[in-house]
Design a protein around this motif. Sequence first.
Motif, PDB file in Angstrom:
ATOM      1  N   LYS A 313      -4.025  28.875  -8.297  1.00  0.00           N
ATOM      2  CA  LYS A 313      -4.548  28.314  -9.497  1.00  0.00           C
ATOM      3  C   LYS A 313      -3.541  28.702 -10.649  1.00  0.00           C
ATOM      4  CE  LYS A 313      -8.795  27.724  -7.903  1.00  0.00           C
ATOM      5  NZ  LYS A 313      -9.450  26.430  -8.024  1.00  0.00           N
ATOM      6  N   GLN A 314      -2.634  29.343 -10.603  1.00  0.00           N
ATOM      7  CA  GLN A 314      -1.421  29.488 -11.262  1.00  0.00           C
ATOM      8  C   GLN A 314      -1.996  30.236 -12.480  1.00  0.00           C
ATOM      9  OE1 GLN A 314       2.165  27.878 -11.232  1.00  0.00           O
ATOM     10  NE2 GLN A 314       1.422  28.411  -9.157  1.00  0.00           N
ATOM     11  N   TYR A 315      -2.855  31.331 -12.190  1.00  0.00           N
ATOM     12  CA  TYR A 315      -3.622  32.069 -13.423  1.00  0.00           C
ATOM     13  C   TYR A 315      -2.503  33.256 -13.950  1.00  0.00           C
ATOM     14  CZ  TYR A 315      -8.416  31.240 -12.022  1.00  0.00           C
ATOM     15  OH  TYR A 315      -9.290  30.060 -11.934  1.00  0.00           O
ATOM     16  N   HIS A 316      -2.410  33.234 -15.404  1.00  0.00           N
ATOM     17  CA  HIS A 316      -1.443  34.098 -15.857  1.00  0.00           C
ATOM     18  C   HIS A 316      -2.536  35.573 -15.688  1.00  0.00           C
ATOM     19  CE1 HIS A 316       0.027  30.716 -18.784  1.00  0.00           C
ATOM     20  NE2 HIS A 316       0.696  30.745 -17.593  1.00  0.00           N
ATOM     21  N   VAL A 317      -3.633  35.442 -15.639  1.00  0.00           N
ATOM     22  CA  VAL A 317      -4.537  36.539 -15.537  1.00  0.00           C
ATOM     23  C   VAL A 317      -5.803  36.315 -14.466  1.00  0.00           C
ATOM     24  CG1 VAL A 317      -5.916  38.465 -16.668  1.00  0.00           C
ATOM     25  CG2 VAL A 317      -3.977  37.424 -18.128  1.00  0.00           C
ATOM     26  N   ASN A 318      -5.744  37.214 -13.474  1.00  0.00           N
ATOM     27  CA  ASN A 318      -6.810  37.142 -12.585  1.00  0.00           C
ATOM     28  C   ASN A 318      -7.399  38.235 -12.400  1.00  0.00           C
ATOM     29  OD1 ASN A 318      -8.572  36.542 -10.424  1.00  0.00           O
ATOM     30  ND2 ASN A 318      -6.816  36.445  -9.117  1.00  0.00           N
ATOM     31  N   SER A 319      -8.587  38.569 -12.971  1.00  0.00           N
ATOM     32  CA  SER A 319      -9.490  39.686 -12.789  1.00  0.00           C
ATOM     33  C   SER A 319     -10.235  39.618 -11.551  1.00  0.00           C
ATOM     34  CB  SER A 319     -10.642  39.664 -14.028  1.00  0.00           C
ATOM     35  OG  SER A 319      -9.659  39.859 -15.306  1.00  0.00           O
ATOM     36  N   LEU A 320     -10.250  40.652 -10.642  1.00  0.00           N
ATOM     37  CA  LEU A 320     -10.816  40.829  -9.602  1.00  0.00           C
ATOM     38  C   LEU A 320     -12.470  41.127 -10.027  1.00  0.00           C
ATOM     39  CD1 LEU A 320      -8.070  40.845  -8.490  1.00  0.00           C
ATOM     40  CD2 LEU A 320      -9.073  42.370  -6.648  1.00  0.00           C
ATOM     41  N   ALA A 321     -13.386  40.519  -9.463  1.00  0.00           N
ATOM     42  CA  ALA A 321     -14.547  40.806  -9.598  1.00  0.00           C
ATOM     43  C   ALA A 321     -15.593  40.795  -8.349  1.00  0.00           C
ATOM     44  CB  ALA A 321     -15.122  39.799 -10.725  1.00  0.00           C
ATOM     45  N   VAL A 322     -16.861  41.262  -8.708  1.00  0.00           N
ATOM     46  CA  VAL A 322     -18.049  41.324  -7.741  1.00  0.00           C
ATOM     47  C   VAL A 322     -19.100  40.680  -8.211  1.00  0.00           C
ATOM     48  CG1 VAL A 322     -17.045  43.207  -6.542  1.00  0.00           C
ATOM     49  CG2 VAL A 322     -18.531  43.433  -8.314  1.00  0.00           C
ATOM     50  N   PRO A 323     -20.026  40.050  -7.356  1.00  0.00           N
ATOM     51  CA  PRO A 323     -21.393  39.472  -7.778  1.00  0.00           C
ATOM     52  C   PRO A 323     -22.177  40.815  -8.652  1.00  0.00           C
ATOM     53  CG  PRO A 323     -20.966  38.996  -5.480  1.00  0.00           C
ATOM     54  CD  PRO A 323     -19.941  40.096  -6.004  1.00  0.00           C
ATOM     55  N   ARG A 324     -22.753  40.217  -9.736  1.00  0.00           N
ATOM     56  CA  ARG A 324     -23.349  41.338 -10.502  1.00  0.00           C
ATOM     57  C   ARG A 324     -24.761  41.086 -10.972  1.00  0.00           C
ATOM     58  NH1 ARG A 324     -23.975  40.577 -15.711  1.00  0.00           N
ATOM     59  NH2 ARG A 324     -24.178  42.230 -16.927  1.00  0.00           N
ATOM     60  N   LYS A 325     -25.667  41.684 -10.769  1.00  0.00           N
ATOM     61  CA  LYS A 325     -27.239  41.537 -11.187  1.00  0.00           C
ATOM     62  C   LYS A 325     -27.249  41.673 -12.668  1.00  0.00           C
ATOM     63  CE  LYS A 325     -29.487  41.380  -7.139  1.00  0.00           C
ATOM     64  NZ  LYS A 325     -30.133  40.166  -6.558  1.00  0.00           N
ATOM     65  N   ALA A 326     -28.089  40.740 -13.171  1.00  0.00           N
ATOM     66  CA  ALA A 326     -28.180  40.869 -14.768  1.00  0.00           C
ATOM     67  C   ALA A 326     -28.526  42.124 -15.177  1.00  0.00           C
ATOM     68  CB  ALA A 326     -29.490  39.486 -14.882  1.00  0.00           C
ATOM     69  N   LYS A 327     -27.981  42.451 -16.169  1.00  0.00           N
ATOM     70  CA  LYS A 327     -28.149  43.939 -16.931  1.00  0.00           C
ATOM     71  C   LYS A 327     -27.770  45.001 -16.042  1.00  0.00           C
ATOM     72  CE  LYS A 327     -32.284  42.027 -19.395  1.00  0.00           C
ATOM     73  NZ  LYS A 327     -32.212  40.635 -18.906  1.00  0.00           N
ATOM     74  N   ASN A 368     -30.446  36.637 -14.359  1.00  0.00           N
ATOM     75  CA  ASN A 368     -29.961  35.811 -12.978  1.00  0.00           C
ATOM     76  C   ASN A 368     -29.977  34.337 -12.697  1.00  0.00           C
ATOM     77  OD1 ASN A 368     -29.241  38.666 -11.921  1.00  0.00           O
ATOM     78  ND2 ASN A 368     -31.033  38.953 -11.161  1.00  0.00           N
ATOM     79  N   CYS A 369     -29.287  33.731 -12.185  1.00  0.00           N
ATOM     80  CA  CYS A 369     -29.140  32.356 -11.845  1.00  0.00           C
ATOM     81  C   CYS A 369     -29.868  32.031 -10.429  1.00  0.00           C
ATOM     82  CB  CYS A 369     -27.742  31.710 -12.148  1.00  0.00           C
ATOM     83  SG  CYS A 369     -26.525  32.219 -11.230  1.00  0.00           S
ATOM     84  N   GLU A 370     -29.596  30.918 -10.194  1.00  0.00           N
ATOM     85  CA  GLU A 370     -30.195  30.412  -8.842  1.00  0.00           C
ATOM     86  C   GLU A 370     -29.673  31.320  -7.712  1.00  0.00           C
ATOM     87  OE1 GLU A 370     -26.696  27.904  -9.915  1.00  0.00           O
ATOM     88  OE2 GLU A 370     -28.527  28.563 -10.849  1.00  0.00           O
ATOM     89  N   THR A 371     -28.361  31.675  -7.822  1.00  0.00           N
ATOM     90  CA  THR A 371     -27.646  32.457  -6.793  1.00  0.00           C
ATOM     91  C   THR A 371     -28.372  33.973  -6.571  1.00  0.00           C
ATOM     92  OG1 THR A 371     -25.856  33.669  -8.354  1.00  0.00           O
ATOM     93  CG2 THR A 371     -25.433  31.404  -7.202  1.00  0.00           C
ATOM     94  N   GLY A 372     -29.361  34.448  -7.373  1.00  0.00           N
ATOM     95  CA  GLY A 372     -29.682  35.712  -7.518  1.00  0.00           C
ATOM     96  C   GLY A 372     -29.002  36.557  -8.284  1.00  0.00           C
ATOM     97  N   TYR A 373     -27.650  36.298  -8.792  1.00  0.00           N
ATOM     98  CA  TYR A 373     -27.052  37.042  -9.607  1.00  0.00           C
ATOM     99  C   TYR A 373     -26.557  36.446 -11.221  1.00  0.00           C
ATOM    100  CZ  TYR A 373     -25.874  39.489  -5.175  1.00  0.00           C
ATOM    101  OH  TYR A 373     -25.949  40.197  -4.052  1.00  0.00           O
ATOM    102  N   SER A 374     -26.194  37.373 -11.988  1.00  0.00           N
ATOM    103  CA  SER A 374     -25.983  36.805 -13.230  1.00  0.00           C
ATOM    104  C   SER A 374     -24.647  35.932 -13.180  1.00  0.00           C
ATOM    105  CB  SER A 374     -25.668  38.013 -13.980  1.00  0.00           C
ATOM    106  OG  SER A 374     -24.971  37.539 -15.254  1.00  0.00           O
ATOM    107  N   PRO A 375     -24.562  34.941 -13.920  1.00  0.00           N
ATOM    108  CA  PRO A 375     -23.289  34.152 -14.023  1.00  0.00           C
ATOM    109  C   PRO A 375     -22.298  34.621 -14.281  1.00  0.00           C
ATOM    110  CG  PRO A 375     -24.820  33.380 -15.626  1.00  0.00           C
ATOM    111  CD  PRO A 375     -25.696  34.513 -14.775  1.00  0.00           C
ATOM    112  N   PHE A 376     -22.118  35.931 -15.029  1.00  0.00           N
ATOM    113  CA  PHE A 376     -21.280  36.406 -15.379  1.00  0.00           C
ATOM    114  C   PHE A 376     -20.726  37.505 -14.510  1.00  0.00           C
ATOM    115  CE2 PHE A 376     -23.728  35.062 -19.114  1.00  0.00           C
ATOM    116  CZ  PHE A 376     -22.494  34.359 -19.800  1.00  0.00           C
TER     117      PHE A 376
END
Length: 625
Positions: A313-327, A368-376
């Motif tokens: 993707k040629q990212y200058h910055v790539n943050s590793l993340a995990v699915p997150r429940k709202a709040k 949470n969105c349709e995935t069951g997780y927050s979109p963030f």
Amino acid sequence: MASTLESTTDNLSKLDIDGGFANSAPNLLKNLSTLSFEQIELAKMLMEMGQSHLFEQWAEPGVDDEEKKAFFDQVARLNSSYPGGLKSYIKTARELLTDSKAGKNPFDGFTPSVPTGESLTFGNDTFINYEQEGVKEAKNAAFVLVAGGLGERLGYNGIKVALPAETTTGTCFLQNYIECILALQDASCELTQAECKEIPFAIMTSDDTHLCTLELLESNSYFGMKPTQVKLLKQEKVACLDDNDARIALDPKNKYRIQTKPHGHGDVHSLLYSSGLLKTWHDTGVRWVLFFQDTNGLLFKAIPASLGVSATKQYHVNSLAVPRKAKEAIGGITKLTHADGRSMVINVEYNQLDPLLRATGHPNGDVNCETGYSPFPGNINQLILELGPYLEELKNTGGAIKEFVNPKYKDSTKSLFKSSTRLECMMQDYPKTLPSSARVGFTVMDTWLAYAPVKNNPEDAAKVPKGNPYHSATSGETAIYRANSLILRKAGVQVGDPVEEVFNGQEVEVWPRITWKPKWGLIFSDIRKKVGKNCSISEKSTLVIKGRNVFLEDLSLDGTLIVDAVDKAEVKVEGSVQNKGWTIESVDYKDTSIPEEIRIRGFKINKIEQLEKNYNEPGKFSLKP
């Protein structure tokens, strides 16, 4: 006496210090004749910045002179270690303290939205392709470990990187990280058929951890890494502040010592820049810098694919993340767009994200969105930066990272602090100064694969509501067994279902105790090649693989099996292995007769019976009981 007065007058004249300046600190004036030119320059800077109180209790010349010298030595360190020096520190502190007292919202004018990123599913073709790409790129990478903390918060008195990630083999976090980097180094060389390059490894330490980290490395021969590959960078602390005017705080026990506290892991950027290490890496062809923290035993299972995403993707910055429940109590990766057109992609803490969403047209806040997780997605403080743009940005900022201040006020007037405060900065806030044109994204991995930090002691972990992560030594170790079991299941092995157990008041799943050296199974495609279709491992089993070329074919394991082989020994493991194995026994974390690193887990491993085979010579071998 006249000569002393003349000397003082000369010094005042040379430094353009007027009488009003001198009169505001008479005790400093008395001591000017004992100070060097450099010390007087530092004193002048402090006075100009409104810090005359630092000299109020100074003794007459000839008394405590060594302590006074130590004071200026400390001031010199604080001045040189902060981008822009103490002047800049105090100026920034006053601005941030003014904003804090006024209750200014740092997100005023910003609207949050979901940034662009990549969500990966373990084991599918996309994931495998990204892993392969990441391994190719690894030869052009450098790794940075942020390891400034002790394990006191965990109930462990040593440095955190010395803590065993799991107790089946006793491999500590630092050993695991180094072996993963070396495995990446070898795999990248083999895959690209290019000249083998050593992957640089920098460790940010602190006064608390520096010598212990060095001793851990030296006493273990750097765990197989060449000492020249490893660079330790020691982080300095910053001055504490007593009030809204940013008056520097003195140590209550020593009138010649400034009180200091850690500045935060954001210092890693200025250290890498000021040390010249980034330029050295850039000049030797390094393209990627990967940052990670000290006690996540799963991290390197996510690194190859994430690096592949950065390259693709040629990212200058790539943050590793995990699915997150709202709040959920973990920061969310968020795009913030200002009314004036500015935008940035950064971590927004969970307690700020929900009200920010509510204030900008999202009445339900973080949901949470349709995935069951927050979109963030949930930020796990692991970053991959492209070195070229990173180095250019740090040239502009001098390595400084956007700071914050968090004073604890005595009352609602916000005039007095309960205790001294200081400026802080976080590693993941680096993107705050980037232009909108910067390519900033994220890579989401399953939590079971990528994130099991060890940061809570048993008592605190036991208070965590059921269903929320414990983030303890207990959950950190069992998460490693779970991840390895699920990976082997995905590769076709029949792995026994886990059982629920309670250790140190924490309910966890206990899977088979499966571990392997990174050189055996660095990426999923490697593991799939080394595992046959008709293998089974029971829940009570322990499997330890310490060789690069160990192949499991038609293995039925119900007990403990340990296979250790040199790199050029190819071992085929098959047949049925049954023995009494190793069992897990509960222990009381308050039982001081048990070593700290064991009791903070709430269990110990009893090694009753095992089949252990060692292959110390090259060749082809068959292990068939």
